[in-house]
Each structure stands twice: as C-alpha cells, then as structure tokens.
Write an enzyme that holds these catalytic residues in place. Structure first.
Site, mmCIF file in Angstrom:
data_model
loop_
_atom_site.group_PDB
_atom_site.id
_atom_site.type_symbol
_atom_site.label_atom_id
_atom_site.label_comp_id
_atom_site.label_asym_id
_atom_site.label_seq_id
_atom_site.Cartn_x
_atom_site.Cartn_y
_atom_site.Cartn_z
ATOM 1 N N ARG A 168 0.826 -1.216 0.237
ATOM 2 C CA ARG A 168 0.072 -0.223 -0.290
ATOM 3 C C ARG A 168 1.135 1.215 0.099
ATOM 4 O O ARG A 168 1.575 1.186 0.799
ATOM 5 C CB ARG A 168 -0.841 -0.025 0.906
ATOM 6 C CG ARG A 168 -2.335 -0.909 1.094
ATOM 7 C CD ARG A 168 -3.159 -1.601 1.881
ATOM 8 N NE ARG A 168 -3.589 0.153 1.995
ATOM 9 C CZ ARG A 168 -4.783 -0.329 2.939
ATOM 10 N NH1 ARG A 168 -5.123 -1.071 4.257
ATOM 11 N NH2 ARG A 168 -5.826 0.879 2.497
ATOM 12 N N ASP A 176 -15.823 2.403 1.620
ATOM 13 C CA ASP A 176 -15.450 1.026 1.812
ATOM 14 C C ASP A 176 -16.940 0.245 2.143
ATOM 15 O O ASP A 176 -16.475 -0.846 2.480
ATOM 16 C CB ASP A 176 -15.122 0.995 3.657
ATOM 17 C CG ASP A 176 -13.076 1.894 3.448
ATOM 18 O OD1 ASP A 176 -13.149 1.999 3.430
ATOM 19 O OD2 ASP A 176 -13.505 1.846 5.107
HETATM 20 O O1 S3P Z 1 -8.961 7.427 8.028
HETATM 21 C C1 S3P Z 1 -9.484 6.251 8.189
HETATM 22 O O2 S3P Z 1 -9.660 5.726 9.739
HETATM 23 C C2 S3P Z 1 -10.068 5.354 7.009
HETATM 24 C C3 S3P Z 1 -9.936 6.323 6.085
HETATM 25 C C4 S3P Z 1 -9.849 5.649 4.403
HETATM 26 O O3 S3P Z 1 -8.902 5.273 3.728
HETATM 27 P P1 S3P Z 1 -8.215 6.601 3.075
HETATM 28 O O4 S3P Z 1 -7.759 7.079 4.029
HETATM 29 O O5 S3P Z 1 -6.958 6.380 1.534
HETATM 30 O O6 S3P Z 1 -9.649 7.080 1.913
HETATM 31 C C5 S3P Z 1 -10.995 3.816 4.833
HETATM 32 O O7 S3P Z 1 -11.012 3.617 3.291
HETATM 33 C C6 S3P Z 1 -10.742 3.892 5.241
HETATM 34 O O8 S3P Z 1 -11.001 2.488 5.981
HETATM 35 C C7 S3P Z 1 -10.345 4.224 7.486
HETATM 36 C C1 PEP Z 2 -9.249 0.192 3.831
HETATM 37 C C2 PEP Z 2 -9.656 -0.832 4.717
HETATM 38 O O1 PEP Z 2 -8.559 -0.260 6.076
HETATM 39 P P1 PEP Z 2 -7.549 0.387 6.636
HETATM 40 O O2 PEP Z 2 -7.001 0.964 5.332
HETATM 41 O O3 PEP Z 2 -7.690 1.045 7.541
HETATM 42 O O4 PEP Z 2 -6.505 -0.850 6.298
HETATM 43 C C3 PEP Z 2 -11.128 -0.808 5.532
HETATM 44 O O5 PEP Z 2 -11.559 -1.124 6.826
HETATM 45 O O6 PEP Z 2 -11.557 -1.637 4.355
#
Ligand code: S3P
Ligand code: PEP
Length: 429
Positions: free
Chosen positions: A120, A312
C-alpha cells in the site's frame, strides 16, 4: 456458510464500534495528559495493533471487558519504541502513526505491516510530511517499512491531491505540536473524525467548508470517548436485509456522521425501505437504522462528492446493484485500487463467478442486474480483504448458493462477530 442459507434475517442487533474512531481515540489518548476511557471501542485485529503500538510508545493502555483505558503523561513523555511498530493489516494505523511519530520530533522508529500493507502506497503521507521537515524513508520511495528519524517540523498548507482521511489525518497529527497554522484543503470532504476528536481533546482546530486549520503547539488533555457502531459494518446487514425476502433488521446505535453516511443516501436513491431514528448526542451523531426487504429496488449512480462518504461500502453496494432493476454505476472511485487489495478488480472477479455482468473502468464499474449459477467446485478468493469476504457471504446468502472462500480469517480485521451475528438474526422461512 450452509447454515446461513434459505432463511430470513430479522430482529434487533448492534454492530461493533467504529474502526476509524477507535484508532483515533487510542492515539489521542496516548498524546494527552491524563486518563482517557474509551467505551465500546472496536476490538478487532486492526484496532488491537493501534492498542499495542500506543503501549510501545509508553502510554499505559488496558482493556476492561468491552472498554479500553489509556493513561498517559502527555505527548512529550512518549518515547522511541525498542522494537518495530507492527501495524498488521491496518492502513489507518500505518498512515496515522507515521504523522503522529513525525510530529513528536524526537522519535526513531520503523513501522511495518503484513503482506497487504507492504503493497500500500505510503508516499501519499510521506510527501506532505517531508514538506513539513520530517525525516522519513520508504522502500522504493513508496512502500513500508517506514523509517522515521527525529527532525524539527514546520507547519504546512497543503492542497490534497486525493480524497483521503488518512492523508489528512497524518498531516494533522504531525501538526498538533508544531507551532503555527497547519492548513489542509480538500476537494471532497473525507471522514472528519480526527478534526472532531482533536477539538474534543483540546486542540485549536477549525473547519471551514473543505478547509481544516490547526493552530499547533497546544498540549492536549484527556477526554472520554463513547464509540458508536461502525456504519461500514452495518452496511453488510443493511444490504442483506434489503435483498433477502422477509428480512427486517434494526441496527442500534450506529454512527450517522454525515461524512460516512453516503450508503443511507444510496439506499434512499434506490427506494429501499430504510428508517433512521437519530438519538441525542453531544459528540458524533448516532442512531438506529431499520431496514426491510424491498421487492423493487431502483439502480444507483454514484460519483464525485459522495464517493469518500461511502468508499468502504462500495463492495457491498455492488451486491445491491445485482438486485436492482437496471444498470448501476460507480465512478470516481479509483482509490478503491489502493485498499487491502485492488477492490475494483476483486469485486468484478469474484461477483463474476456468480454470473454477474460488469463493465470495468479505471475508476469504478457498471454492474448489470441479475446473476446465474456458480460453477461446481468454484473457489472464491478472499484477497485477504475483510470487506470482500463479507460481500461474498451476503451475495451467497441472497443467491441461496453455498460457496467456498479460500480464507475467511480477515473478517477479524473489522467485524469479528459477523458470522455469529448472522446466525443469531437468521430465522427459518
Ligand atoms: O481515516 C480512516 O479511518 C479511513 C480512511 C479511508 O481510507 P483513505 O484515507 O485511504 O481514503 C478508509 O478507506 C479507511 O477504511 C479508514
Ligand atoms: C480500507 C480499510 O482500512 P485500512 O485502510 O485501515 O486498512 C477498510 O477498513 O476498508
């Protein structure tokens, strides 16, 4: 899996605590002087990584039954960890902790996660943090491990190139104890839990439309946090109830934060039978969501501002699309390609095994209604992604088809009680 088929799903239930809020409460508790009680947090693989990581930095973090407590002497008493900070499968932990550690200015640390985290991108947080003066290196300038060295920081004004609460939050965590104004501009507002909770813990932070301004340099003081249910987990039950004949589920005390509630808008767009009862709240808004089986569902078309408000939930919304009475489209969601797996590819590949037809785009897909028969002996792939596994289980229940998934263990990342909760809600038809 078999025991979940051929039933209806009815009754009242709750879902585990919000994952994003739980991570932030643990982190802000560790940065604040005093005792922070966290009531009904998410206790799952991902949040337990943040729990352990805050302990490694010297905060006293404990669990009492369903609750957590964080006792800390404040940010300037946190210390460099003696071992690698292991963040498991959690992108939120990996990205937010990078900002938090850089913001402490005295820490030497290496942050690393599992095989999905290793793929990632971390440059999205390291680029703005380096502009603030942070000393951070990455593998191939892009991926974990993240190596952090002590460095002085200066505030930053940053225009976000993508909608990402993790990037915004990493910058804000780095700005908390950096004197001057750290300013973040977003094109579309992403989830705002960091802003709300930083204000609650005493930070000088204001939000004006899509701009967040943080005046850094103030010590934080501890505060108590009650975590509402996670709407991203509730989403699986919402879609299940809408598409399974006779179902009627009420999910209690779910977060209704506007920056997260895009799925409710989509269900309404589709004409789904959904009723929201909001409760009084001084903090994050929350309430009960009742959803009933809806025989005719209209298709949905989503793009732009709504995407970060349901990012998500897109895998499970694809299942809703299968049961709509026309083609549905998802656009502007290229961020899905950078989650635990490439969720556009995973959704298209795995739902296609049910005979669902798609047109795939770089930033989303068109999904056509209807499905066929799963081939005998077909194995479904988990991609080690909790949301893909739960999407497949809901699809299999609605299609009344027993399927085999290569590995279901990643459900523990966000919704460890998922299968038990489904079994409890299921009634024979
Ligand atoms: O800030 C957070 O808690 C999150 C932000 C989102 O990701 P991105 O910041 O990459 O969009 C989401 O997809 C993830 O599950 C949780
Ligand atoms: C993308 C997710 O979480 P994280 O980015 O924290 O792995 C998720 O919970 O769908």
């Amino acid at each position: 899996m078999k025991q979940l088929l051929n039933g209806t799903f009815t009754g009242r239930t709750s879902v585990p605590g919000d994952k994003s809020i739980t991570h932030r409460a643990l982190m802000l508790g560790a940065l604040s002087q005093g005792t922070t009680h966290i009531k009904s947090p998410l206790i799952s693989a991902d949040t337990l990584r943040t729990f352990d990581n805050m302990r490694q930095l010297g905060a006293e973090v404990t669990r009492q039954g369903d609750d957590f407590t964080v006792v800390s002497k404040g940010h300037d008493h946190l210390k460099s960890p003696s071992d690698t900070i292991y963040t498991g499968n959690s992108g939120t932990t990996t990205r937010l902790i990078t900002g938090l550690l850089a913001g402490l200015k005295t820490i030497t640390a290496s942050v690393e996660g599992d095989a999905t985290i290793a793929k990632r991108p971390m440059d999205r947080v390291v680029i703005p943090l380096s502009e603030m003066g942070a000393d951070i290196t990455l593998k191939d300038s892009k991926y974990p491990p993240v190596n952090i060295q002590p460095a002085q920081l200066k505030p930053l004004e940053y225009k976000m190139p993508i909608a990402s609460a993790q990037v915004k939050s990493a910058i804000l965590f780095a700005g908390l104890f950096t004197s001057g104004e750290t300013i973040v501009h977003e094109t579309h507002q992403s989830r705002n839990h960091s802003e709300l909770m930083m204000a609650q813990f005493g930070a000088d932070i204001t939000v004006n439309e899509n701009t967040v301004t943080l005046k850094g340099g103030k010590d934080l003081s501890s505060s108590n946090v009650t975590v509402p249910g996670d709407i991203s987990s509730a989403a699986f039950l919402i879609v299940l109830a809408l598409i399974t004949k006779g179902s009627d589920i009420t999910i209690e005390n779910v977060s209704l934060n506007e920056t997260r509630s895009g799925i409710i808008d989509v269900v309404k767009m589709c004409g789904g039978d959904i009723t929201i009862t909001e409760h009084d709240s001084k903090g994050e808004p929350f309430g009960d969501i009742r959803v009933r089986y809806t025989e005719q569902l209209k298709p949905f078309h989503i793009d732009g501002e709504i995407i970060p408000r349901l990012i998500d939930e897109i895998p499970i919304l694809a299942v809703l699309g299968v049961f709509a009475d026309g083609d549905s489209t998802v656009r502007g969601a290229e961020e899905l390609r950078f989650k635990e797996t490439d969720r556009i590819t995973a959704v298209v590949n795995e739902l296609s095994k049910f005979g669902v037809n798609f047109e795939e785009y770089e930033d989303g897909f068109k999904i056509m209604p209807g499905y066929g028969k799963v081939k005998a002996g077909e194995m479904f792939k988990s991609y080690h992604d909790h949301r893909i596994i739960m999407m497949l289980i809901v699809m299999a229940i609605a299609a009344e088809t027993h399927i085999q998934i290569d590995d279901q263990s990643a459900i523990d990342v966000s919704f460890p009680s998922f299968i038990n909760d489904l079994e409890r809600l299921r009634k024979d038809r």
